[in-house]
Design a protein around this motif. Structure first.
Motif, PDB file in Angstrom:
ATOM      1  N   THR A 142     -38.300  -2.134 -58.350  1.00  0.00           N
ATOM      2  CA  THR A 142     -39.301  -1.628 -58.977  1.00  0.00           C
ATOM      3  C   THR A 142     -38.675  -1.722 -60.369  1.00  0.00           C
ATOM      4  O   THR A 142     -39.141  -1.676 -61.522  1.00  0.00           O
ATOM      5  N   GLN A 143     -36.861  -0.795 -60.246  1.00  0.00           N
ATOM      6  CA  GLN A 143     -36.434  -0.924 -61.401  1.00  0.00           C
ATOM      7  C   GLN A 143     -35.855  -2.360 -62.416  1.00  0.00           C
ATOM      8  O   GLN A 143     -36.307  -2.101 -63.677  1.00  0.00           O
ATOM      9  N   GLY A 144     -35.654  -3.247 -61.718  1.00  0.00           N
ATOM     10  CA  GLY A 144     -35.552  -5.031 -63.026  1.00  0.00           C
ATOM     11  C   GLY A 144     -36.823  -4.973 -62.863  1.00  0.00           C
ATOM     12  O   GLY A 144     -36.802  -5.733 -63.906  1.00  0.00           O
ATOM     13  N   LEU A 258     -15.628   2.059 -71.961  1.00  0.00           N
ATOM     14  CA  LEU A 258     -14.896  -0.034 -72.225  1.00  0.00           C
ATOM     15  C   LEU A 258     -15.313  -0.963 -72.893  1.00  0.00           C
ATOM     16  O   LEU A 258     -14.176  -1.400 -72.734  1.00  0.00           O
ATOM     17  N   GLY A 259     -16.475  -0.624 -73.031  1.00  0.00           N
ATOM     18  CA  GLY A 259     -17.641  -1.742 -74.074  1.00  0.00           C
ATOM     19  C   GLY A 259     -16.942  -1.960 -75.962  1.00  0.00           C
ATOM     20  O   GLY A 259     -17.283  -3.558 -75.738  1.00  0.00           O
ATOM     21  N   GLY A 260     -16.799  -1.425 -75.882  1.00  0.00           N
ATOM     22  CA  GLY A 260     -16.873  -0.774 -77.042  1.00  0.00           C
ATOM     23  C   GLY A 260     -18.038  -1.348 -77.935  1.00  0.00           C
ATOM     24  O   GLY A 260     -19.019  -0.748 -77.494  1.00  0.00           O
ATOM     25  N   GLU A 261     -17.817  -1.651 -79.138  1.00  0.00           N
ATOM     26  CA  GLU A 261     -19.084  -1.750 -80.151  1.00  0.00           C
ATOM     27  C   GLU A 261     -19.986  -3.132 -79.271  1.00  0.00           C
ATOM     28  O   GLU A 261     -20.495  -3.465 -79.638  1.00  0.00           O
ATOM     29  N   ALA A 262     -19.060  -3.442 -78.256  1.00  0.00           N
ATOM     30  CA  ALA A 262     -20.118  -5.123 -77.390  1.00  0.00           C
ATOM     31  C   ALA A 262     -20.912  -4.589 -77.030  1.00  0.00           C
ATOM     32  O   ALA A 262     -22.069  -5.361 -76.469  1.00  0.00           O
ATOM     33  N   ALA A 263     -21.061  -3.348 -76.633  1.00  0.00           N
ATOM     34  CA  ALA A 263     -21.986  -2.709 -76.132  1.00  0.00           C
ATOM     35  C   ALA A 263     -23.295  -2.646 -76.578  1.00  0.00           C
ATOM     36  O   ALA A 263     -24.818  -2.632 -75.934  1.00  0.00           O
ATOM     37  N   ASN A 264     -23.677  -2.452 -77.884  1.00  0.00           N
ATOM     38  CA  ASN A 264     -24.165  -1.817 -78.366  1.00  0.00           C
ATOM     39  C   ASN A 264     -25.267  -2.835 -78.563  1.00  0.00           C
ATOM     40  O   ASN A 264     -25.058  -4.675 -78.191  1.00  0.00           O
ATOM     41  N   GLY A 265     -26.447  -2.293 -78.745  1.00  0.00           N
ATOM     42  CA  GLY A 265     -27.915  -3.496 -79.229  1.00  0.00           C
ATOM     43  C   GLY A 265     -27.670  -3.706 -77.689  1.00  0.00           C
ATOM     44  O   GLY A 265     -29.100  -5.040 -77.410  1.00  0.00           O
ATOM     45  N   HIS A 266     -28.128  -3.491 -76.838  1.00  0.00           N
ATOM     46  CA  HIS A 266     -28.010  -3.710 -75.032  1.00  0.00           C
ATOM     47  C   HIS A 266     -29.368  -2.638 -74.446  1.00  0.00           C
ATOM     48  O   HIS A 266     -29.868  -1.584 -75.425  1.00  0.00           O
ATOM     49  N   TYR A 267     -29.968  -2.826 -74.166  1.00  0.00           N
ATOM     50  CA  TYR A 267     -30.415  -2.384 -72.854  1.00  0.00           C
ATOM     51  C   TYR A 267     -30.626  -1.730 -71.146  1.00  0.00           C
ATOM     52  O   TYR A 267     -29.237  -2.933 -70.157  1.00  0.00           O
ATOM     53  N   GLY A 268     -30.297  -0.558 -70.935  1.00  0.00           N
ATOM     54  CA  GLY A 268     -30.482  -0.218 -69.562  1.00  0.00           C
ATOM     55  C   GLY A 268     -31.320   0.359 -68.829  1.00  0.00           C
ATOM     56  O   GLY A 268     -32.498   1.018 -69.400  1.00  0.00           O
ATOM     57  N   LEU A 269     -31.552   1.102 -67.518  1.00  0.00           N
ATOM     58  CA  LEU A 269     -32.195   1.841 -66.668  1.00  0.00           C
ATOM     59  C   LEU A 269     -31.990   2.610 -66.058  1.00  0.00           C
ATOM     60  O   LEU A 269     -30.887   2.563 -65.342  1.00  0.00           O
ATOM     61  N   GLN A 270     -32.733   3.688 -66.175  1.00  0.00           N
ATOM     62  CA  GLN A 270     -32.521   4.540 -65.755  1.00  0.00           C
ATOM     63  C   GLN A 270     -33.771   5.087 -64.800  1.00  0.00           C
ATOM     64  O   GLN A 270     -34.946   4.467 -64.801  1.00  0.00           O
ATOM     65  N   GLY A 271     -33.015   5.892 -63.320  1.00  0.00           N
ATOM     66  CA  GLY A 271     -34.148   6.659 -62.618  1.00  0.00           C
ATOM     67  C   GLY A 271     -34.631   8.322 -62.919  1.00  0.00           C
ATOM     68  O   GLY A 271     -34.488   8.815 -62.390  1.00  0.00           O
ATOM     69  N   SER A 357     -41.477   4.347 -61.449  1.00  0.00           N
ATOM     70  CA  SER A 357     -41.458   4.770 -63.234  1.00  0.00           C
ATOM     71  C   SER A 357     -40.073   4.619 -63.505  1.00  0.00           C
ATOM     72  O   SER A 357     -38.943   5.145 -63.007  1.00  0.00           O
ATOM     73  N   VAL A 358     -39.813   4.309 -64.622  1.00  0.00           N
ATOM     74  CA  VAL A 358     -38.324   3.682 -65.107  1.00  0.00           C
ATOM     75  C   VAL A 358     -38.008   3.719 -66.420  1.00  0.00           C
ATOM     76  O   VAL A 358     -39.055   3.617 -66.897  1.00  0.00           O
ATOM     77  N   ASN A 359     -37.429   4.879 -66.745  1.00  0.00           N
ATOM     78  CA  ASN A 359     -36.751   5.297 -67.848  1.00  0.00           C
ATOM     79  C   ASN A 359     -35.844   3.673 -68.557  1.00  0.00           C
ATOM     80  O   ASN A 359     -34.787   3.522 -68.306  1.00  0.00           O
ATOM     81  N   ILE A 360     -37.077   3.430 -70.042  1.00  0.00           N
ATOM     82  CA  ILE A 360     -35.559   2.681 -70.475  1.00  0.00           C
ATOM     83  C   ILE A 360     -34.762   3.330 -70.973  1.00  0.00           C
ATOM     84  O   ILE A 360     -35.169   3.555 -72.437  1.00  0.00           O
TER      85      ILE A 360
END
Length: 385
Positions: A142-144, A258-271, A357-360
């Motif tokens: 569901t999250q995916g 851990l990822g520094g600047e490279a982490a910006n600009g992406h998306y994650g999923l939350q419950g 329901s998944v928080n983006i």
């Protein structure tokens, strides 16, 4: 000597009396294994809620006693811990990983012990397969699906977006991939590749070089924060311009450390919500943590304990609190609001999905930023898949 012996016996009797009055709950945690970076905060959230509950009346005046075991993400150690839990007389359990949760399914069903797992594998939410398993967040599939729906809805170009998958080669990483591929095709994505990156990886360059050749627009990462940080950093070094969609265990505040600047600009999923988000229940968490920011996994552990204890309260209101009565009570739970810390939760006798329901969240300027809640239809054909 006689006086000392008498006092010792009295203390022992008092101890036994206190223990027998408490509702015992097993807490299986990974504090030292490969998922400890997220397992520790999750367990802390569980313990924080139970501690608060006990300070505020417990379950109709009776406390909840947590028995915690660090099993280091080892299935055999999880099985040994479960034997310890059952010999202690637990009425419920807070579980953890996919491998150990799956290994325990038959045991907990036989012993009638409801388990609130932090494994969100879809088949574990089908009561026909796992009758005593519950979660406080939607399943990985569901999250995916929700993440893919958001990406497709916000895609601006006329051509089909290209999608690739990166995940560890284990049950946890593999379980949502078939469902995501099927839904991606339905939404009109072009699937261009997949690679495996271990949870303990320190270099993902070979896998990403293979993906760079097919030019994905989006890449799913289904590991944990440390492995995802390696992936986004190596992708940046290789000049890849794709956007990463990270799963629930890769979407936390440590991604920026851990990822520094490279982490910006992406998306994650939350419950659930991000620490500090403006919802009613956050006031209690901030009070308990003295405004010390916590990871999103802490909040989700907090909610898992809250929902479990609500089921225990419901069982108590009808009579005795046992594993079976807790399960029965939970299956009548409808639209339980965990003070806004997660979307409303409902369970049914034939469907243990808490919600769809998944928080983006967006990874922006070194912070997690709530974007929207994506809610899918509770399709019967998606149960367990």
């Amino acid at each position: 000597m006689k006086k000392l012996l008498a006092l010792t016996i009295l203390a022992l009797v008092a101890s036994i009396g206190t223990a027998s009055a408490a509702y015992k709950v097993g807490l299986l945690s990974d504090l030292t294994g490969p998922t400890s970076s997220v397992g520790g905060p999750y367990a802390d959230g569980i313990k924080a809620y139970v501690g608060w509950l006990n300070d505020n009346g417990g379950i109709d005046g009776e406390p909840v006693e947590l028995i915690q075991v660090d099993y280091a993400y080892n299935v055999q150690q999880a099985l040994a811990a479960y034997k310890r839990f059952t010999s202690s007389g637990i009425v419920a359990m807070q579980g953890w990983g996919t491998g150990d949760t799956e290994a325990l399914v038959k045991f907990v069903a036989k012993d009638k012990i409801p388990v609130f797992s932090a494994s969100y594998s879809a088949h574990l939410m089908d009561p026909a397969k796992a009758p005593y398993n519950f979660t406080a967040a939607p399943d990985y599939s569901t999250q995916g699906r929700a993440g893919l729906k958001y990406l497709r809805e916000t895609w601006k170009e006329e051509r089909a977006p290209k999608l690739a998958f990166v995940f560890p080669d284990n049950p946890y990483g593999s379980v949502p991939i078939p469902a995501m591929k099927e839904y991606a095709a339905e939404l009109g994505f072009e699937i261009v590749g997949q690679e495996n990156v271990d949870l303990k990886a320190i270099d993902a360059t070979p896998q990403l070089l293979s993906l760079k050749k097919v030019g994905p627009d989006f890449v799913w990462t289904g590991g944990t924060t440390p492995s995802t940080a390696v992936i986004v950093k190596d992708a940046q070094k290789l000049g890849m311009t794709c956007t990463f969609l990270t799963n629930i265990w890769s979407s936390d505040e440590n991604i920026f450390k851990l990822g520094g600047e490279a982490a910006n600009g992406h998306y994650g999923l939350q419950g659930g919500v991000i620490y500090g988000q403006d919802v009613p229940g956050m006031a209690l968490i901030r009070e308990l943590t003295k405004d010390e920011p916590q990871m999103t996994h802490y909040v989700r552990g907090f909610v898992s304990a809250m929902v479990m204890c609500e089921g225990m309260k419901m069982a108590k209101a009808k009579g005795e609190v046992t594993g079976e009565s807790i399960k029965d009570a939970l299956e009548t739970m409808r639209d339980f609001d965990p003070e806004g810390l997660a979307p409303a939760i409902s369970y049914f006798a034939d469907d243990h999905r808490p919600n769809l329901s998944v928080n983006i969240t967006a990874f922006k300027d070194g912070k997690l930023e709530f974007v929207k809640t994506e809610t899918l239809e509770r399709k019967k054909e998606w149960l367990g898949h």
